[in-house]
Scaffold this motif. Structure first.
Motif, PDB file in Angstrom:
ATOM      1  N   LYS A  10       0.856  -1.200   0.000  1.00 45.81           N
ATOM      2  CA  LYS A  10       0.000   0.000   0.000  1.00 45.81           C
ATOM      3  C   LYS A  10       0.883   1.237   0.000  1.00 45.81           C
ATOM      4  CE  LYS A  10      -3.661  -2.180   2.743  1.00 45.81           C
ATOM      5  NZ  LYS A  10      -4.906  -1.968   2.017  1.00 45.81           N
ATOM      6  N   LEU A  11       0.791   1.995  -1.072  1.00 48.88           N
ATOM      7  CA  LEU A  11       1.670   3.154  -1.210  1.00 48.88           C
ATOM      8  C   LEU A  11       0.908   4.379  -1.684  1.00 48.88           C
ATOM      9  CD1 LEU A  11       4.743   1.577  -3.085  1.00 48.88           C
ATOM     10  CD2 LEU A  11       4.645   2.201  -0.672  1.00 48.88           C
ATOM     11  N   LEU A  12       1.376   5.539  -1.211  1.00 50.60           N
ATOM     12  CA  LEU A  12       0.899   6.790  -1.786  1.00 50.60           C
ATOM     13  C   LEU A  12       1.634   6.984  -3.112  1.00 50.60           C
ATOM     14  CD1 LEU A  12       0.938   9.086   1.392  1.00 50.60           C
ATOM     15  CD2 LEU A  12      -1.050   8.095   0.267  1.00 50.60           C
ATOM     16  N   ALA A  13       1.029   7.745  -4.017  1.00 49.40           N
ATOM     17  CA  ALA A  13       1.611   7.918  -5.351  1.00 49.40           C
ATOM     18  C   ALA A  13       3.033   8.476  -5.273  1.00 49.40           C
ATOM     19  CB  ALA A  13       0.720   8.843  -6.178  1.00 49.40           C
ATOM     20  N   ALA A  14       3.258   9.439  -4.376  1.00 49.31           N
ATOM     21  CA  ALA A  14       4.580  10.059  -4.269  1.00 49.31           C
ATOM     22  C   ALA A  14       5.636   9.020  -3.907  1.00 49.31           C
ATOM     23  CB  ALA A  14       4.549  11.160  -3.216  1.00 49.31           C
ATOM     24  N   ASP A  15       5.239   8.018  -3.153  1.00 49.23           N
ATOM     25  CA  ASP A  15       6.136   6.937  -2.752  1.00 49.23           C
ATOM     26  C   ASP A  15       6.340   5.975  -3.929  1.00 49.23           C
ATOM     27  OD1 ASP A  15       7.689   5.464  -1.074  1.00 49.23           O
ATOM     28  OD2 ASP A  15       6.164   5.132   0.453  1.00 49.23           O
ATOM     29  N   LEU A  16       5.251   5.581  -4.539  1.00 49.67           N
ATOM     30  CA  LEU A  16       5.306   4.618  -5.643  1.00 49.67           C
ATOM     31  C   LEU A  16       6.146   5.152  -6.812  1.00 49.67           C
ATOM     32  CD1 LEU A  16       4.154   2.033  -7.108  1.00 49.67           C
ATOM     33  CD2 LEU A  16       2.344   3.516  -7.939  1.00 49.67           C
ATOM     34  N   LEU A  17       5.898   6.411  -7.165  1.00 49.82           N
ATOM     35  CA  LEU A  17       6.522   6.958  -8.373  1.00 49.82           C
ATOM     36  C   LEU A  17       8.007   7.279  -8.192  1.00 49.82           C
ATOM     37  CD1 LEU A  17       3.557   9.257  -9.521  1.00 49.82           C
ATOM     38  CD2 LEU A  17       4.172   6.986 -10.382  1.00 49.82           C
ATOM     39  N   SER A  28      11.086  -5.470 -11.030  1.00 43.48           N
ATOM     40  CA  SER A  28      10.955  -5.275  -9.589  1.00 43.48           C
ATOM     41  C   SER A  28      11.617  -3.937  -9.235  1.00 43.48           C
ATOM     42  CB  SER A  28      11.583  -6.422  -8.805  1.00 43.48           C
ATOM     43  OG  SER A  28      12.968  -6.463  -9.027  1.00 43.48           O
ATOM     44  N   PHE A  29      11.305  -3.474  -8.050  1.00 41.74           N
ATOM     45  CA  PHE A  29      11.736  -2.137  -7.655  1.00 41.74           C
ATOM     46  C   PHE A  29      12.222  -2.173  -6.216  1.00 41.74           C
ATOM     47  CE2 PHE A  29       8.816  -1.940 -11.083  1.00 41.74           C
ATOM     48  CZ  PHE A  29       9.229  -0.884 -11.883  1.00 41.74           C
ATOM     49  N   VAL A  30      12.993  -1.159  -5.869  1.00 44.02           N
ATOM     50  CA  VAL A  30      13.541  -1.119  -4.521  1.00 44.02           C
ATOM     51  C   VAL A  30      12.980   0.086  -3.775  1.00 44.02           C
ATOM     52  CG1 VAL A  30      15.642  -0.939  -3.143  1.00 44.02           C
ATOM     53  CG2 VAL A  30      15.664  -2.243  -5.263  1.00 44.02           C
ATOM     54  N   ARG A  31      12.558  -0.181  -2.536  1.00 45.91           N
ATOM     55  CA  ARG A  31      12.137   0.904  -1.647  1.00 45.91           C
ATOM     56  C   ARG A  31      12.860   0.711  -0.325  1.00 45.91           C
ATOM     57  NH1 ARG A  31       9.284   2.353   2.566  1.00 45.91           N
ATOM     58  NH2 ARG A  31       8.012   4.239   2.520  1.00 45.91           N
ATOM     59  N   GLY A  32      13.755   1.638  -0.031  1.00 49.10           N
ATOM     60  CA  GLY A  32      14.503   1.546   1.227  1.00 49.10           C
ATOM     61  C   GLY A  32      15.235   0.226   1.372  1.00 49.10           C
ATOM     62  N   GLY A  33      15.790  -0.269   0.283  1.00 41.53           N
ATOM     63  CA  GLY A  33      16.562  -1.509   0.335  1.00 41.53           C
ATOM     64  C   GLY A  33      15.726  -2.767   0.219  1.00 41.53           C
ATOM     65  N   LYS A 146       5.585   2.872   8.555  1.00 44.79           N
ATOM     66  CA  LYS A 146       6.253   2.940   9.867  1.00 44.79           C
ATOM     67  C   LYS A 146       6.524   1.561  10.453  1.00 44.79           C
ATOM     68  CE  LYS A 146       4.749   7.282  11.965  1.00 44.79           C
ATOM     69  NZ  LYS A 146       3.777   7.845  12.917  1.00 44.79           N
ATOM     70  N   GLU A 147       5.512   0.702  10.356  1.00 42.90           N
ATOM     71  CA  GLU A 147       5.573  -0.580  11.065  1.00 42.90           C
ATOM     72  C   GLU A 147       6.145  -1.731  10.243  1.00 42.90           C
ATOM     73  OE1 GLU A 147       4.856  -0.772  14.255  1.00 42.90           O
ATOM     74  OE2 GLU A 147       4.314   1.340  14.270  1.00 42.90           O
ATOM     75  N   CYS A 148       6.284  -1.516   8.941  1.00 45.45           N
ATOM     76  CA  CYS A 148       6.743  -2.636   8.115  1.00 45.45           C
ATOM     77  C   CYS A 148       7.723  -2.212   7.016  1.00 45.45           C
ATOM     78  CB  CYS A 148       5.530  -3.330   7.492  1.00 45.45           C
ATOM     79  SG  CYS A 148       5.939  -4.712   6.413  1.00 45.45           S
ATOM     80  N   TYR A 149       7.238  -1.397   6.069  1.00 46.45           N
ATOM     81  CA  TYR A 149       8.054  -1.145   4.870  1.00 46.45           C
ATOM     82  C   TYR A 149       9.372  -0.445   5.173  1.00 46.45           C
ATOM     83  CZ  TYR A 149       3.329  -1.683   2.802  1.00 46.45           C
ATOM     84  OH  TYR A 149       2.075  -2.116   2.468  1.00 46.45           O
ATOM     85  N   ASP A 150       9.370   0.429   6.193  1.00 45.74           N
ATOM     86  CA  ASP A 150      10.586   1.197   6.491  1.00 45.74           C
ATOM     87  C   ASP A 150      11.559   0.432   7.394  1.00 45.74           C
ATOM     88  OD1 ASP A 150       9.641   3.264   5.010  1.00 45.74           O
ATOM     89  OD2 ASP A 150       9.058   4.543   6.695  1.00 45.74           O
ATOM     90  N   LEU A 151      11.125  -0.705   7.907  1.00 46.04           N
ATOM     91  CA  LEU A 151      11.986  -1.438   8.835  1.00 46.04           C
ATOM     92  C   LEU A 151      13.063  -2.183   8.059  1.00 46.04           C
ATOM     93  CD1 LEU A 151       9.329  -2.947  11.298  1.00 46.04           C
ATOM     94  CD2 LEU A 151      10.563  -0.774  11.470  1.00 46.04           C
ATOM     95  N   ALA A 152      14.249  -2.124   8.592  1.00 42.81           N
ATOM     96  CA  ALA A 152      15.361  -2.824   7.943  1.00 42.81           C
ATOM     97  C   ALA A 152      15.162  -4.326   8.101  1.00 42.81           C
ATOM     98  CB  ALA A 152      16.670  -2.391   8.564  1.00 42.81           C
ATOM     99  N   LEU A 153      15.597  -5.071   7.096  1.00 40.93           N
ATOM    100  CA  LEU A 153      15.510  -6.523   7.184  1.00 40.93           C
ATOM    101  C   LEU A 153      16.497  -7.034   8.227  1.00 40.93           C
ATOM    102  CD1 LEU A 153      15.360  -7.811   3.510  1.00 40.93           C
ATOM    103  CD2 LEU A 153      13.659  -8.133   5.287  1.00 40.93           C
ATOM    104  N   PRO A 154      16.090  -7.992   9.039  1.00 41.67           N
ATOM    105  CA  PRO A 154      17.062  -8.551   9.989  1.00 41.67           C
ATOM    106  C   PRO A 154      18.175  -9.261   9.224  1.00 41.67           C
ATOM    107  CG  PRO A 154      15.015  -9.812   9.984  1.00 41.67           C
ATOM    108  CD  PRO A 154      14.782  -8.622   9.118  1.00 41.67           C
TER     109      PRO A 154
END
Lengths: 156, 125
Positions: A10-17, A28-33, A146-154
Motif C-alpha cells: 500500500k503506497l501513496l503515489a509520491a512513494d510509488l513513483l 521489480s523495484f527497490v524501496r529503502g533496500g 512505519k511498522e513494516c516497509y521502512d523497517l530494515a531486514l534482519p
C-alpha cells in the motif's frame, strides 16, 4: 528472504513513483533496500483513454498521479502470462466499466516501467463508494510504512 | 489521455485557501471539499462551504453530477485568481462525498502531510 515483493504494497503515489527500478525480469523495484513488485493505490480517476486492447487511466491521490493500464485483450494476456493472477479479458472488460472520470478507485497490480515511467499493470480495479475508504487507505499507508516497509531486514 | 504529467490535486481545507497561503497561486492544482451552498445552472458555478470558508467552483466541464444543496462535494481542478482576490476553482473532476467524516479527513490530512514530508526528506538524504 524478504517477502514484501509477494504482496501488494500500500503506497501513496509520491512513494510509488519514486521507487528505484531494478533490471530484473519480471520487473521489480527497490524501496529503502527492500524489493517491491506489486502495489495498491487508492485515488480519483482524472484521465481515461480507452483503446481496443487496453484502458489507460490516471489515478490521483493528491500526492501524485499514478498511470495505470488495464489490458483488455485476452490473447495478449495469455501470450504474456508471466502471472496467473492477470485478469481475463472478460474480467478486465467488466472492471473497465467502473473507470470513469471522478470516481474513487482502488487499483492493485504489478509495477512496471513504460517509456521510463512507473505505472501499474492493473490486476484488480475496484470502485470505492464510501469516501472514507480513501482516508483509511492514507492511514494504512502511513502505518504500514512505519511498522513494516521502512523497517530494515534482519541480517541473516 | 491528457498526460501522465498531469499535476495531482493537492488536498486542502477551504480554511487554508487564503491569499497569504503558499497554496494560493494562480493555476495551482487542488482538491477541495465542502458542502454545496448554491448552484447556478446558467453559469454552472457552484459554491461550497466548510465552516466559515467558502469557494466558488466552475463546474462547466463536469458531467453526470447531480448538484444537491446540503450535499458534500469534492472537486479537483486549477485555481483561477481574478482581480481583487476573487477566486474560483476550475474543476476537472468532481464527485459527491456524502458520508465523508470531514473531521477525520482533516486530521488524517495532517498525518499524511507529515508522512509526505518524511518521505521527501528521506529521498533527499
Amino acid at each position: 528472504m524478504d517477502s514484501l515483493h509477494l504482496v501488494h504494497v500500500k503506497l501513496l503515489a509520491a512513494d510509488l513513483l519514486t521507487l528505484t527500478p531494478r533490471h530484473t525480469s519480471p520487473a521489480s523495484f527497490v524501496r529503502g533496500g527492500r524489493t517491491v513488485a506489486r502495489a495498491e493505490v487508492v485515488g480519483v480517476v482524472v484521465s481515461r483513454d480507452r483503446r481496443e486492447k487496453f484502458l489507460r487511466f490516471l489515478v490521483d491521490d493528491g500526492t501524485g498521479c499514478v498511470p495505470c493500464i488495464l489490458w483488455l485483450n485476452h490473447q495478449y494476456l495469455n501470450a504474456n502470462s508471466s502471472s496467473d493472477s492477470d485478469p481475463t479479458g472478460e474480467m478486465a472488460s467488466k472492471m473497465s466499466e467502473v473507470v470513469r472520470l471522478g470516481t474513487l478507485l482502488r487499483v492493485r497490480g504489478r509495477i512496471v516501467m513504460y517509456r521510463g515511467a512507473i505505472q501499474i499493470a492493473a490486476r484488480d480495479v475496484v470502485l470505492e463508494e464510501d469516501p472514507n475508504v480513501e482516508v483509511l487507505h492514507w492511514l494504512q499507508c502511513v502505518h504500514m510504512a512505519k511498522e513494516c516497509y521502512d523497517l530494515a531486514l534482519p541480517s541473516v | 489521455m491528457a498526460s501522465s504529467t498531469l499535476k495531482p490535486g493537492v488536498p486542502i481545507t477551504l480554511q487554508e485557501l487564503e491569499p497569504s497561503s503558499e497554496i494560493f497561486k494562480q493555476g495551482a492544482s487542488l482538491r477541495v471539499t465542502g458542502i454545496l451552498q448554491s448552484y447556478d445552472v446558467d453559469s454552472a458555478v457552484a459554491v461550497i462551504q466548510d465552516g466559515s470558508a467558502m469557494l466558488k467552483v466552475d463546474t462547466q466541464h463536469l458531467r453526470d453530477i447531480s448538484f444537491r444543496s446540503g450535499s458534500m462535494f469534492q472537486f479537483i481542478g486549477e485555481l483561477l485568481i481574478r482581480p481583487d482576490d476573487d477566486v474560483i476553482l476550475q474543476a476537472r473532476v468532481g464527485r459527491n462525498v456524502d458520508g465523508l467524516d470531514l473531521n477525520l479527513y482533516q486530521q488524517s490530512l495532517i498525518i499524511r502531510r507529515q508522512h509526505e514530508a518524511r518521505l521527501l526528506s528521506s529521498r533527499r538524504a
